[in-house]
Design a protein around this motif. Structure first.
Motif, PDB file in Angstrom:
ATOM      1  N   LYS A   4       0.824  -1.206   0.000  1.00 36.04           N
ATOM      2  CA  LYS A   4       0.000   0.000   0.000  1.00 36.04           C
ATOM      3  C   LYS A   4       0.865   1.265   0.000  1.00 36.04           C
ATOM      4  O   LYS A   4       1.901   1.320   0.660  1.00 36.04           O
ATOM      5  N   GLU A   5       0.427   2.252  -0.809  1.00 38.50           N
ATOM      6  CA  GLU A   5       1.069   3.560  -0.971  1.00 38.50           C
ATOM      7  C   GLU A   5       2.305   3.513  -1.856  1.00 38.50           C
ATOM      8  O   GLU A   5       2.943   4.547  -2.083  1.00 38.50           O
ATOM      9  N   ASP A   6       2.670   2.338  -2.373  1.00 36.02           N
ATOM     10  CA  ASP A   6       3.790   2.264  -3.319  1.00 36.02           C
ATOM     11  C   ASP A   6       3.397   2.921  -4.639  1.00 36.02           C
ATOM     12  O   ASP A   6       2.240   2.866  -5.070  1.00 36.02           O
ATOM     13  N   ASP A   7       4.373   3.520  -5.303  1.00 32.74           N
ATOM     14  CA  ASP A   7       4.232   3.947  -6.692  1.00 32.74           C
ATOM     15  C   ASP A   7       4.949   2.914  -7.549  1.00 32.74           C
ATOM     16  O   ASP A   7       6.164   2.729  -7.399  1.00 32.74           O
ATOM     17  N   ILE A   8       4.210   2.243  -8.399  1.00 33.11           N
ATOM     18  CA  ILE A   8       4.807   1.190  -9.227  1.00 33.11           C
ATOM     19  C   ILE A   8       4.671   1.559 -10.701  1.00 33.11           C
ATOM     20  O   ILE A   8       3.679   2.153 -11.118  1.00 33.11           O
ATOM     21  N   ARG A   9       5.685   1.213 -11.462  1.00 31.72           N
ATOM     22  CA  ARG A   9       5.673   1.482 -12.906  1.00 31.72           C
ATOM     23  C   ARG A   9       5.140   0.249 -13.618  1.00 31.72           C
ATOM     24  O   ARG A   9       5.613  -0.869 -13.382  1.00 31.72           O
ATOM     25  N   CYS A  10       4.159   0.444 -14.472  1.00 31.24           N
ATOM     26  CA  CYS A  10       3.509  -0.675 -15.177  1.00 31.24           C
ATOM     27  C   CYS A  10       3.459  -0.410 -16.672  1.00 31.24           C
ATOM     28  O   CYS A  10       3.334   0.738 -17.117  1.00 31.24           O
ATOM     29  N   ARG A  11       3.523  -1.481 -17.421  1.00 27.11           N
ATOM     30  CA  ARG A  11       3.294  -1.428 -18.866  1.00 27.11           C
ATOM     31  C   ARG A  11       1.826  -1.714 -19.133  1.00 27.11           C
ATOM     32  O   ARG A  11       1.253  -2.634 -18.535  1.00 27.11           O
TER      33      ARG A  11
END
Length: 317
Positions: free
Chosen positions: A67-74
């Protein structure tokens, strides 16, 4: 909601997510995790424009996402209903790169075709183990092997062992060959039912049966298939020749309706739905100018750009 316009129905559909571009990368904020069952959980993400989207969590349990992570996604795929499928960037690996892996097991097995094959099991840095088919039987446990990471999908690593000894046999990508259907089996590893086919040299391959029920494929039949890549299990992906349509040819299709996809960010995308008398309806993204023009027509002429898993990919002429 349905509107009548020159006999062509226009259907307005709300899409919960924003309109992003397939293949693009974006940062998403993890809001929370929801669990539907013991084995089915989802991350609730906030997209770059502030709208919510769901992503399956069970594929990525070892990514350390919280929770609260910023994740990079395709944006891996957007279907013709506007649904968006995301693939988070792996915390340690990148597609197209070469990595060393520990070999933790090796052996021989009989695959679904009845052919004996060699395999190794490698362990990645997240302690996941992946079985990789190999030609050579020289690779042993407690050794290291260098692999090309071809693709990451649903958290799974698709690996090719470098310098693996080829057996001198290869089918050419994009070329069609004749095969004979000799059997039908369920693969105990993925629980999928396959046709087992044999080429003119006696080599055996598989065709996933579920994509071709309307082709009426049967034992003993000779079928012409195009080689369209490699499956995650290392088999050639074979696309049986469509009985009614050919790639690169033009056909007239009856228009069933037009869909307007209304995304959360306020943008609108148009989808043409045409009739395929031998399978499911065919959907194709179109622009707003084409949509207005098609409202006045009952049929449309299209180029069949590609046939994949029996589905037609069309281009308006």
């Amino acid at each position: 909601m349905y509107l009548e316009n020159h006999q062509i129905r226009v259907r307005k559909l709300k899409v919960a997510n924003s309109r992003l571009t397939e293949g693009s990368y974006h940062h998403f904020r993890v809001i929370k995790t929801i669990e539907l069952t013991e084995r089915e959980s989802y991350f609730v993400l906030r997209d770059p424009l502030g709208f919510k989207v769901l992503m399956p969590a069970w594929y990525y349990t070892r990514y350390g996402i919280k929770k609260e992570d910023d994740i990079r996604c395709r944006v891996d795929k957007i279907n013709c209903n506007g649904r968006m499928f995301l693939e988070p960037v792996h915390p340690h690996y990148k597609e197209g790169e070469i990595y060393d892996f520990d070999v933790v097991d090796h052996g021989q097995q009989e695959n679904v075709t009845g052919t004996t094959e060699n395999y190794i099991v490698v362990r990645d840095v997240l302690d996941n183990e992946w079985k990789v088919r190999v030609q050579s039987n020289r690779l042993k446990a407690n050794s290291r092997v260098r692999c090309l990471l071809q693709r990451i999908k649903k958290g799974r690593l698709w690996l090719n062992v470098l310098d693996d000894e080829p057996d001198g046999y290869a089918l050419e990508q994009g070329v069609s060959y004749f095969f004979t259907i000799i059997d039908e089996k369920i693969n105990h590893e993925d629980k999928i039912r396959y046709f087992i086919v044999e080429d003119t040299s006696g080599k055996r391959h598989v065709i996933n049966k579920k994509y071709y029920p309307h082709y009426r494929l049967r034992l003993g039949q000779q079928v012409r298939c195009r080689v369209d890549g490699i499956t995650p299990d290392g088999f050639y992906f074979l696309e049986p020749e469509n009985p009614w349509y050919k790639q690169g040819k033009h056909y007239n299709f009856r228009i069933l309706e037009l869909n307007e996809l209304h995304y959360s960010d306020g943008t609108i995308e148009h989808v043409l739905v045409v009739e395929d008398p031998y399978g499911e309806d065919i959907k194709t993204f179109i622009d707003s100018t084409q949509a207005e023009w098609l409202k006045k027509r009952k049929t449309v002429n299209c180029l069949v750009r590609r046939i994949y898993k029996s589905r037609l990919e069309l281009e308006l002429i």
